[in-house]
Design a protein around this motif. Structure first.
Motif, PDB file in Angstrom:
ATOM      1  N   TRP A  95       0.963  -1.134  -0.008  1.00 61.96           N
ATOM      2  CA  TRP A  95       0.228   0.368  -0.169  1.00 61.96           C
ATOM      3  C   TRP A  95       0.836   1.219  -0.032  1.00 61.96           C
ATOM      4  CZ3 TRP A  95       0.268  -3.410   4.134  1.00 61.96           C
ATOM      5  CH2 TRP A  95       0.660  -2.820   5.558  1.00 61.96           C
ATOM      6  N   GLY A  96       0.302   2.510  -0.466  1.00 63.24           N
ATOM      7  CA  GLY A  96       0.653   3.429  -0.634  1.00 63.24           C
ATOM      8  C   GLY A  96       0.365   4.387  -1.596  1.00 63.24           C
ATOM      9  N   ALA A  97       0.290   5.867  -1.609  1.00 62.73           N
ATOM     10  CA  ALA A  97      -0.086   6.558  -2.596  1.00 62.73           C
ATOM     11  C   ALA A  97      -1.566   6.598  -2.891  1.00 62.73           C
ATOM     12  CB  ALA A  97       0.685   6.397  -3.714  1.00 62.73           C
ATOM     13  N   GLY A  98      -2.535   6.143  -2.041  1.00 66.76           N
ATOM     14  CA  GLY A  98      -3.691   6.228  -2.289  1.00 66.76           C
ATOM     15  C   GLY A  98      -4.363   4.748  -2.870  1.00 66.76           C
ATOM     16  N   GLN A  99      -3.677   3.899  -2.879  1.00 61.90           N
ATOM     17  CA  GLN A  99      -3.799   2.856  -3.521  1.00 61.90           C
ATOM     18  C   GLN A  99      -3.181   1.514  -2.895  1.00 61.90           C
ATOM     19  OE1 GLN A  99      -2.374   2.106  -7.666  1.00 61.90           O
ATOM     20  NE2 GLN A  99      -4.146   1.072  -8.450  1.00 61.90           N
ATOM     21  N   ALA A 100      -3.989   0.333  -2.950  1.00 57.67           N
ATOM     22  CA  ALA A 100      -3.350  -1.036  -2.617  1.00 57.67           C
ATOM     23  C   ALA A 100      -3.401  -1.790  -3.437  1.00 57.67           C
ATOM     24  CB  ALA A 100      -4.336  -1.382  -1.326  1.00 57.67           C
ATOM     25  N   LEU A 101      -2.188  -2.849  -3.439  1.00 61.25           N
ATOM     26  CA  LEU A 101      -2.246  -3.859  -4.560  1.00 61.25           C
ATOM     27  C   LEU A 101      -2.005  -5.250  -3.669  1.00 61.25           C
ATOM     28  CD1 LEU A 101       0.576  -2.152  -6.382  1.00 61.25           C
ATOM     29  CD2 LEU A 101      -2.018  -1.954  -6.940  1.00 61.25           C
ATOM     30  N   VAL A 102      -2.524  -6.304  -4.374  1.00 62.13           N
ATOM     31  CA  VAL A 102      -1.933  -7.578  -3.890  1.00 62.13           C
ATOM     32  C   VAL A 102      -1.379  -8.303  -5.029  1.00 62.13           C
ATOM     33  CG1 VAL A 102      -3.058  -9.925  -3.241  1.00 62.13           C
ATOM     34  CG2 VAL A 102      -4.119  -7.739  -2.565  1.00 62.13           C
ATOM     35  N   THR A 103      -0.233  -8.699  -4.869  1.00 63.13           N
ATOM     36  CA  THR A 103       0.540  -9.631  -5.896  1.00 63.13           C
ATOM     37  C   THR A 103       0.731 -10.960  -5.320  1.00 63.13           C
ATOM     38  OG1 THR A 103       2.777  -8.923  -4.819  1.00 63.13           O
ATOM     39  CG2 THR A 103       1.654  -7.509  -6.360  1.00 63.13           C
ATOM     40  N   LEU A 109      -2.652  -9.132  -8.921  1.00 64.26           N
ATOM     41  CA  LEU A 109      -3.798 -10.026  -8.631  1.00 64.26           C
ATOM     42  C   LEU A 109      -5.077  -9.117  -8.354  1.00 64.26           C
ATOM     43  CD1 LEU A 109      -2.565 -13.017  -6.397  1.00 64.26           C
ATOM     44  CD2 LEU A 109      -2.817 -12.907  -9.000  1.00 64.26           C
ATOM     45  N   CYS A 110      -4.702  -8.038  -7.787  1.00 62.14           N
ATOM     46  CA  CYS A 110      -5.801  -7.285  -7.271  1.00 62.14           C
ATOM     47  C   CYS A 110      -5.318  -5.617  -7.137  1.00 62.14           C
ATOM     48  CB  CYS A 110      -6.708  -7.670  -6.171  1.00 62.14           C
ATOM     49  SG  CYS A 110      -7.969  -6.950  -5.806  1.00 62.14           S
ATOM     50  N   SER A 111      -6.040  -4.788  -7.381  1.00 61.41           N
ATOM     51  CA  SER A 111      -5.923  -3.340  -6.856  1.00 61.41           C
ATOM     52  C   SER A 111      -7.171  -2.626  -6.363  1.00 61.41           C
ATOM     53  CB  SER A 111      -5.159  -2.488  -8.071  1.00 61.41           C
ATOM     54  OG  SER A 111      -6.090  -2.258  -8.968  1.00 61.41           O
ATOM     55  N   PHE A 112      -6.765  -1.778  -5.477  1.00 61.45           N
ATOM     56  CA  PHE A 112      -7.898  -0.947  -4.775  1.00 61.45           C
ATOM     57  C   PHE A 112      -7.709   0.418  -4.791  1.00 61.45           C
ATOM     58  CE2 PHE A 112     -10.293   0.206  -0.966  1.00 61.45           C
ATOM     59  CZ  PHE A 112     -11.792  -0.026  -1.447  1.00 61.45           C
ATOM     60  N   ASP A 113      -8.499   1.351  -5.145  1.00 61.37           N
ATOM     61  CA  ASP A 113      -8.118   2.689  -4.968  1.00 61.37           C
ATOM     62  C   ASP A 113      -9.190   3.716  -4.574  1.00 61.37           C
ATOM     63  OD1 ASP A 113      -9.750   2.667  -7.231  1.00 61.37           O
ATOM     64  OD2 ASP A 113      -8.391   3.363  -8.604  1.00 61.37           O
ATOM     65  N   ARG A 114      -9.873   3.086  -3.647  1.00 61.19           N
ATOM     66  CA  ARG A 114     -11.123   3.975  -3.181  1.00 61.19           C
ATOM     67  C   ARG A 114     -10.763   5.047  -2.059  1.00 61.19           C
ATOM     68  NH1 ARG A 114     -16.404   0.062  -3.165  1.00 61.19           N
ATOM     69  NH2 ARG A 114     -16.244  -0.792  -5.257  1.00 61.19           N
ATOM     70  N   HIS A 115      -9.441   4.764  -1.602  1.00 56.61           N
ATOM     71  CA  HIS A 115      -9.040   5.694  -0.443  1.00 56.61           C
ATOM     72  C   HIS A 115      -8.908   7.211  -1.166  1.00 56.61           C
ATOM     73  CE1 HIS A 115      -8.220   3.105   3.021  1.00 56.61           C
ATOM     74  NE2 HIS A 115      -7.866   2.222   1.982  1.00 56.61           N
ATOM     75  N   ARG A 116      -9.311   7.984  -0.406  1.00 59.63           N
ATOM     76  CA  ARG A 116      -8.967   9.436  -0.561  1.00 59.63           C
ATOM     77  C   ARG A 116      -7.821   9.879   0.167  1.00 59.63           C
ATOM     78  NH1 ARG A 116     -14.056   8.380  -1.420  1.00 59.63           N
ATOM     79  NH2 ARG A 116     -14.983   9.299  -2.923  1.00 59.63           N
ATOM     80  N   GLY A 117      -6.719   9.885  -0.502  1.00 59.38           N
ATOM     81  CA  GLY A 117      -5.306  10.187   0.355  1.00 59.38           C
ATOM     82  C   GLY A 117      -4.562   9.114   0.605  1.00 59.38           C
ATOM     83  N   ARG A 118      -3.290   9.096   1.203  1.00 61.37           N
ATOM     84  CA  ARG A 118      -2.535   8.164   1.728  1.00 61.37           C
ATOM     85  C   ARG A 118      -2.884   6.919   2.458  1.00 61.37           C
ATOM     86  NH1 ARG A 118       2.758  10.046   4.622  1.00 61.37           N
ATOM     87  NH2 ARG A 118       2.336   8.676   6.372  1.00 61.37           N
ATOM     88  N   ILE A 119      -2.619   5.711   1.825  1.00 62.44           N
ATOM     89  CA  ILE A 119      -2.810   4.375   2.908  1.00 62.44           C
ATOM     90  C   ILE A 119      -1.617   4.398   3.665  1.00 62.44           C
ATOM     91  CG2 ILE A 119      -3.246   1.904   2.697  1.00 62.44           C
ATOM     92  CD1 ILE A 119      -4.588   2.520   0.013  1.00 62.44           C
ATOM     93  N   ASP A 120      -1.909   4.079   4.764  1.00 64.06           N
ATOM     94  CA  ASP A 120      -0.818   3.924   6.030  1.00 64.06           C
ATOM     95  C   ASP A 120      -0.757   2.595   6.522  1.00 64.06           C
ATOM     96  OD1 ASP A 120       0.506   6.593   6.239  1.00 64.06           O
ATOM     97  OD2 ASP A 120      -1.626   7.228   6.565  1.00 64.06           O
ATOM     98  N   ARG A 126      -9.161 -13.988   2.102  1.00 59.50           N
ATOM     99  CA  ARG A 126      -9.997 -13.507   0.947  1.00 59.50           C
ATOM    100  C   ARG A 126     -10.222 -12.253   1.172  1.00 59.50           C
ATOM    101  NH1 ARG A 126     -15.212 -16.324   0.652  1.00 59.50           N
ATOM    102  NH2 ARG A 126     -15.130 -15.636  -1.347  1.00 59.50           N
ATOM    103  N   ARG A 127      -9.985 -11.457   2.158  1.00 58.80           N
ATOM    104  CA  ARG A 127     -10.029 -10.097   2.299  1.00 58.80           C
ATOM    105  C   ARG A 127      -9.108  -9.442   2.805  1.00 58.80           C
ATOM    106  NH1 ARG A 127     -15.624  -9.561   5.556  1.00 58.80           N
ATOM    107  NH2 ARG A 127     -14.704 -11.079   6.701  1.00 58.80           N
ATOM    108  N   VAL A 128      -8.966  -7.991   2.851  1.00 59.93           N
ATOM    109  CA  VAL A 128      -7.861  -7.311   3.507  1.00 59.93           C
ATOM    110  C   VAL A 128      -8.508  -5.969   3.871  1.00 59.93           C
ATOM    111  CG1 VAL A 128      -6.042  -8.047   2.277  1.00 59.93           C
ATOM    112  CG2 VAL A 128      -7.335  -6.002   1.332  1.00 59.93           C
ATOM    113  N   VAL A 129      -8.200  -5.455   5.076  1.00 62.43           N
ATOM    114  CA  VAL A 129      -8.577  -4.110   5.420  1.00 62.43           C
ATOM    115  C   VAL A 129      -7.249  -3.090   5.401  1.00 62.43           C
ATOM    116  CG1 VAL A 129      -8.011  -4.660   7.920  1.00 62.43           C
ATOM    117  CG2 VAL A 129      -9.616  -2.687   7.502  1.00 62.43           C
ATOM    118  N   THR A 130      -7.851  -1.834   4.718  1.00 61.25           N
ATOM    119  CA  THR A 130      -6.801  -0.918   4.711  1.00 61.25           C
ATOM    120  C   THR A 130      -7.237   0.288   5.280  1.00 61.25           C
ATOM    121  OG1 THR A 130      -7.598  -0.390   2.319  1.00 61.25           O
ATOM    122  CG2 THR A 130      -5.540  -1.865   2.655  1.00 61.25           C
ATOM    123  N   GLY A 131      -6.245   1.285   5.697  1.00 57.32           N
ATOM    124  CA  GLY A 131      -6.773   2.449   6.296  1.00 57.32           C
ATOM    125  C   GLY A 131      -5.624   3.477   6.311  1.00 57.32           C
ATOM    126  N   GLY A 132      -5.949   4.751   6.072  1.00 54.60           N
ATOM    127  CA  GLY A 132      -5.073   5.805   5.896  1.00 54.60           C
ATOM    128  C   GLY A 132      -5.125   6.984   6.953  1.00 54.60           C
TER     129      GLY A 132
END
Length: 143
Positions: A39-47, A55-66, A75-81
């Motif tokens: 994660w970083g730069a407002g996007q998260a990736l799964v490789t 394999l997957c990318s997620f870009d719904r965050h508004r701002g940096r993901i920390d 099957r799932r992940v949680v991301t926050g910023g």
């Protein structure tokens, strides 16, 4: 270099590149060891660890993901910023399915934890508050 790679611990040799020219700020290895959440730069990736394939990318965050965490079942992940007052639970198998918005919080997210085998997520914020959320419904459980 903005390079994320898999390295051999014994020899120190680079085994494969996962992502090139992308500013990853954090990494979480899935429990089975087969995938990596970046994660970083407002996007998260799964490789894929073995091939480096995205394999997957997620870009719904508004701002940096920390911060990010993989669920025990993979099957799932949680991301926050830090720059947002919410977290997202999102599917990686299949990609982007069953997205939940958790929040708002009173201040920016500092850390997340997956609890109860993935049935709940705890979010800590900059003020020191901890909240728990149901991952099936997105409902607030306690503070």
């Amino acid at each position: 270099d903005h390079l994320c790679a898999v390295w051999d611990v014994a020899s120190g040799a680079m085994l494969r590149v996962l992502i090139k020219e992308w500013p990853a700020e954090g990494v979480e290895v899935f429990p089975a060891g087969d995938r990596v959440l970046l994660w970083g730069a407002g996007q998260a990736l799964v490789t894929d660890v073995a091939t480096g394939a995205l394999l997957c990318s997620f870009d719904r965050h508004r701002g940096r993901i920390d911060v990010g965490r993989a669920f025990p079942d993979g099957r799932r992940v949680v991301t926050g910023g830090h720059s947002t007052l919410a977290a997202y639970v999102w599917g990686v198998s299949p990609c982007g399915e069953d997205t939940l918005h958790l929040g708002p919080l009173l201040s920016p997210i500092r850390d997340v934890a997956v609890l109860r085998g993935g049935a709940a997520v705890a979010l800590s914020d900059e003020l020191g508050s901890v909240t728990m959320w149901d991952t099936a419904t997105g409902a607030f459980l306690w503070m």
